[in-house]
Motif scaffolding. Structure first.
Motif, PDB file in Angstrom:
ATOM      1  N   LEU A 155      -7.301   1.929  -4.353  1.00  0.00           N
ATOM      2  CA  LEU A 155      -6.562   0.661  -4.344  1.00  0.00           C
ATOM      3  C   LEU A 155      -7.448  -0.442  -4.898  1.00  0.00           C
ATOM      4  CD1 LEU A 155      -4.777   0.884  -0.864  1.00  0.00           C
ATOM      5  CD2 LEU A 155      -3.614   0.608  -3.064  1.00  0.00           C
ATOM      6  N   LYS A 156      -8.720  -0.361  -4.581  1.00  0.00           N
ATOM      7  CA  LYS A 156      -9.657  -1.397  -5.017  1.00  0.00           C
ATOM      8  C   LYS A 156     -10.133  -1.180  -6.451  1.00  0.00           C
ATOM      9  CE  LYS A 156     -14.006  -3.630  -3.669  1.00  0.00           C
ATOM     10  NZ  LYS A 156     -15.144  -3.592  -2.712  1.00  0.00           N
ATOM     11  N   TYR A 157     -10.449   0.058  -6.775  1.00  0.00           N
ATOM     12  CA  TYR A 157     -11.095   0.311  -8.066  1.00  0.00           C
ATOM     13  C   TYR A 157     -10.184   0.949  -9.120  1.00  0.00           C
ATOM     14  CZ  TYR A 157     -15.487  -0.816  -5.739  1.00  0.00           C
ATOM     15  OH  TYR A 157     -16.501  -1.446  -5.060  1.00  0.00           O
TER      16      TYR A 157
ATOM     17  N   PHE B 241       8.176   3.676   3.340  1.00  0.00           N
ATOM     18  CA  PHE B 241       7.143   4.021   4.313  1.00  0.00           C
ATOM     19  C   PHE B 241       5.776   4.203   3.656  1.00  0.00           C
ATOM     20  CE2 PHE B 241       4.967   7.578   6.540  1.00  0.00           C
ATOM     21  CZ  PHE B 241       4.553   6.855   7.634  1.00  0.00           C
ATOM     22  N   LYS B 242       5.770   4.876   2.521  1.00  0.00           N
ATOM     23  CA  LYS B 242       4.492   5.095   1.837  1.00  0.00           C
ATOM     24  C   LYS B 242       3.852   3.770   1.426  1.00  0.00           C
ATOM     25  CE  LYS B 242       5.255   9.740   0.177  1.00  0.00           C
ATOM     26  NZ  LYS B 242       6.050  10.522  -0.757  1.00  0.00           N
ATOM     27  N   LYS B 243       4.664   2.870   0.948  1.00  0.00           N
ATOM     28  CA  LYS B 243       4.149   1.550   0.582  1.00  0.00           C
ATOM     29  C   LYS B 243       3.568   0.858   1.812  1.00  0.00           C
ATOM     30  CE  LYS B 243       3.839  -2.054  -2.281  1.00  0.00           C
ATOM     31  NZ  LYS B 243       3.300  -3.088  -1.385  1.00  0.00           N
ATOM     32  N   ALA B 244       4.275   0.937   2.896  1.00  0.00           N
ATOM     33  CA  ALA B 244       3.795   0.319   4.137  1.00  0.00           C
ATOM     34  C   ALA B 244       2.455   0.913   4.548  1.00  0.00           C
ATOM     35  CB  ALA B 244       4.838   0.495   5.254  1.00  0.00           C
ATOM     36  N   ALA B 245       2.326   2.212   4.341  1.00  0.00           N
ATOM     37  CA  ALA B 245       1.063   2.875   4.682  1.00  0.00           C
ATOM     38  C   ALA B 245      -0.076   2.357   3.804  1.00  0.00           C
ATOM     39  CB  ALA B 245       1.208   4.388   4.518  1.00  0.00           C
ATOM     40  N   LEU B 246       0.186   2.258   2.517  1.00  0.00           N
ATOM     41  CA  LEU B 246      -0.864   1.761   1.609  1.00  0.00           C
ATOM     42  C   LEU B 246      -1.223   0.313   1.941  1.00  0.00           C
ATOM     43  CD1 LEU B 246       0.131   3.301  -1.849  1.00  0.00           C
ATOM     44  CD2 LEU B 246      -1.657   4.031  -0.259  1.00  0.00           C
ATOM     45  N   ASP B 247      -0.219  -0.477   2.247  1.00  0.00           N
ATOM     46  CA  ASP B 247      -0.490  -1.871   2.642  1.00  0.00           C
ATOM     47  C   ASP B 247      -1.387  -1.914   3.870  1.00  0.00           C
ATOM     48  OD1 ASP B 247       1.060  -2.704   0.570  1.00  0.00           O
ATOM     49  OD2 ASP B 247       2.820  -3.193   1.774  1.00  0.00           O
ATOM     50  N   GLU B 248      -1.075  -1.048   4.817  1.00  0.00           N
ATOM     51  CA  GLU B 248      -1.864  -1.009   6.053  1.00  0.00           C
ATOM     52  C   GLU B 248      -3.305  -0.585   5.762  1.00  0.00           C
ATOM     53  OE1 GLU B 248      -0.465  -1.909   8.838  1.00  0.00           O
ATOM     54  OE2 GLU B 248      -1.948  -1.334  10.368  1.00  0.00           O
ATOM     55  N   ILE B 249      -3.437   0.410   4.916  1.00  0.00           N
ATOM     56  CA  ILE B 249      -4.774   0.908   4.556  1.00  0.00           C
ATOM     57  C   ILE B 249      -5.559  -0.183   3.823  1.00  0.00           C
ATOM     58  CG2 ILE B 249      -5.974   2.498   2.991  1.00  0.00           C
ATOM     59  CD1 ILE B 249      -3.857   4.600   3.816  1.00  0.00           C
ATOM     60  N   GLU B 250      -4.859  -0.907   2.985  1.00  0.00           N
ATOM     61  CA  GLU B 250      -5.527  -1.983   2.247  1.00  0.00           C
ATOM     62  C   GLU B 250      -6.078  -3.041   3.202  1.00  0.00           C
ATOM     63  OE1 GLU B 250      -3.111  -3.414  -0.961  1.00  0.00           O
ATOM     64  OE2 GLU B 250      -4.919  -3.577  -2.206  1.00  0.00           O
ATOM     65  N   LYS B 251      -5.403  -3.215   4.336  1.00  0.00           N
ATOM     66  CA  LYS B 251      -5.837  -4.228   5.301  1.00  0.00           C
ATOM     67  C   LYS B 251      -6.937  -3.736   6.232  1.00  0.00           C
ATOM     68  CE  LYS B 251      -1.604  -5.134   6.689  1.00  0.00           C
ATOM     69  NZ  LYS B 251      -0.500  -5.599   7.546  1.00  0.00           N
ATOM     70  N   LEU B 252      -7.145  -2.432   6.314  1.00  0.00           N
ATOM     71  CA  LEU B 252      -8.126  -1.892   7.256  1.00  0.00           C
ATOM     72  C   LEU B 252      -9.518  -2.435   6.962  1.00  0.00           C
ATOM     73  CD1 LEU B 252      -7.142   1.894   7.528  1.00  0.00           C
ATOM     74  CD2 LEU B 252      -6.664   0.068   9.150  1.00  0.00           C
ATOM     75  N   LYS B 253     -10.214  -2.752   8.021  1.00  0.00           N
ATOM     76  CA  LYS B 253     -11.577  -3.254   7.847  1.00  0.00           C
ATOM     77  C   LYS B 253     -12.550  -2.096   7.974  1.00  0.00           C
ATOM     78  CE  LYS B 253     -10.624  -7.930   9.398  1.00  0.00           C
ATOM     79  NZ  LYS B 253      -9.187  -7.638   9.711  1.00  0.00           N
ATOM     80  N   ILE B 254     -12.774  -1.419   6.879  1.00  0.00           N
ATOM     81  CA  ILE B 254     -13.735  -0.317   6.873  1.00  0.00           C
ATOM     82  C   ILE B 254     -14.620  -0.449   5.650  1.00  0.00           C
ATOM     83  CG2 ILE B 254     -12.372   1.353   8.142  1.00  0.00           C
ATOM     84  CD1 ILE B 254     -11.331   2.451   5.584  1.00  0.00           C
ATOM     85  N   ASP B 255     -15.837   0.050   5.811  1.00  0.00           N
ATOM     86  CA  ASP B 255     -16.782  -0.029   4.700  1.00  0.00           C
ATOM     87  C   ASP B 255     -16.447   1.012   3.655  1.00  0.00           C
ATOM     88  OD1 ASP B 255     -18.154  -2.049   5.915  1.00  0.00           O
ATOM     89  OD2 ASP B 255     -19.517  -0.686   6.965  1.00  0.00           O
ATOM     90  N   LEU B 256     -16.367   0.556   2.428  1.00  0.00           N
ATOM     91  CA  LEU B 256     -16.181   1.472   1.315  1.00  0.00           C
ATOM     92  C   LEU B 256     -17.508   1.638   0.603  1.00  0.00           C
ATOM     93  CD1 LEU B 256     -12.827   0.513  -0.404  1.00  0.00           C
ATOM     94  CD2 LEU B 256     -13.337   2.447   1.076  1.00  0.00           C
ATOM     95  N   PRO B 257     -17.731   2.808   0.011  1.00  0.00           N
ATOM     96  CA  PRO B 257     -18.932   2.943  -0.817  1.00  0.00           C
ATOM     97  C   PRO B 257     -18.770   2.054  -2.048  1.00  0.00           C
ATOM     98  CG  PRO B 257     -17.539   4.900  -0.987  1.00  0.00           C
ATOM     99  CD  PRO B 257     -16.957   4.047   0.081  1.00  0.00           C
ATOM    100  N   THR B 258     -19.893   1.671  -2.637  1.00  0.00           N
ATOM    101  CA  THR B 258     -19.800   0.907  -3.883  1.00  0.00           C
ATOM    102  C   THR B 258     -19.492   1.865  -5.023  1.00  0.00           C
ATOM    103  OG1 THR B 258     -22.180   1.163  -4.160  1.00  0.00           O
ATOM    104  CG2 THR B 258     -21.417  -0.848  -3.108  1.00  0.00           C
TER     105      THR B 258
ATOM    106  N   LYS C 262       6.587  -0.087  12.463  1.00  0.00           N
ATOM    107  CA  LYS C 262       8.020  -0.339  12.276  1.00  0.00           C
ATOM    108  C   LYS C 262       8.549   0.455  11.086  1.00  0.00           C
ATOM    109  CE  LYS C 262      11.871  -2.818  12.985  1.00  0.00           C
ATOM    110  NZ  LYS C 262      12.709  -2.310  11.892  1.00  0.00           N
ATOM    111  N   ALA C 263       7.798   0.456  10.015  1.00  0.00           N
ATOM    112  CA  ALA C 263       8.201   1.206   8.824  1.00  0.00           C
ATOM    113  C   ALA C 263       8.333   2.693   9.142  1.00  0.00           C
ATOM    114  CB  ALA C 263       7.185   0.990   7.699  1.00  0.00           C
ATOM    115  N   ALA C 264       7.431   3.182   9.999  1.00  0.00           N
ATOM    116  CA  ALA C 264       7.479   4.593  10.389  1.00  0.00           C
ATOM    117  C   ALA C 264       8.749   4.883  11.180  1.00  0.00           C
ATOM    118  CB  ALA C 264       6.243   4.954  11.204  1.00  0.00           C
TER     119      ALA C 264
END
Lengths: 100, 100
Positions: A24-26, A77-94, B79-81
């Motif tokens: 999503l980022k790169y 639903f898949k879009k909602a999942a990607l949106d949620e993942i995009e918001k997650l606060k986790i460290d990504l490798p560079t 909700k989407a789920a």
DNA sequence: CTAATATATAAACATATCAAGATATATTGA
DNA sequence: TCAATATATCTTGATATGTTTATATATTAG
């Protein structure tokens, strides 16, 4: 039902969540870039990429020796999942880019 | 991340998907009604209900000897789920109501 | 065509998850 | 308090999933 379970199954793994967030980022990246960035065995990555692709989250295209993976346009639903993942606060490798 | 994985894990099981769909349709129900409707071992049902509750999809309240489970109001990805599950074309058991 | 590189698949092993059965806890009524 | 009912938890065995190692396939360069 099967389709939904497959979608959800693909999401139930931290490695795959990170791969999705990374792409999503790169944007479009080849396997060797992911391998270098995640410092992960190639077979392991390839397997996870296949699962994500089969579940409809990724698309791939060959470019010479490389295969480029990127996020597929999805909705519902898949879009909602990607949106949620995009918001997650986790460290990504560079990103470790491939030469060429 | 943990929270997301827990949410997704809860959804990755056909039994739990059916329970959610059932409760979306039939609202608040006690365990014995679910047990009778699904014709399923009580321990199995209880386990799945706990997983769904821990994941934030269900709430429960005690009423005498009974414990009533129902869908919790959620938003965003959850909700989407639920929306997706509501749309799934799968056969649900008919409701076998409890006496009392 | 052959060697080298990039990616995919398969087999073996370890770990996680599920179902079933047994047991424990909570609530009510006698 | 004790028995009965309703629900929750624990244990065990079976199955699914992930990681690793090894091997196979695909593409390009020579």
């Amino acid at each position: 039902m099967e389709e939904f379970v497959k979608t959800v199954s693909a999401l139930k793994d931290e490695t795959r969540i990170k791969i999705l967030k990374f792409l999503l980022k790169y944007n479009e990246r080849c396997v060797c870039e992911l391998e270098a960035s995640f410092n992960m065995l190639q077979s392991r990555l390839s397997r996870h990429l296949k699962i994500l692709k089969d579940a409809g989250f990724l698309k791939s295209k060959r470019k010479g020796k490389k295969v480029l993976y990127s996020i597929k346009e999805v909705k519902g639903f898949k879009k909602a999942a990607l949106d949620e993942i995009e918001k997650l606060k986790i460290d990504l490798p560079t990103l470790k880019e491939c030469s060429i």
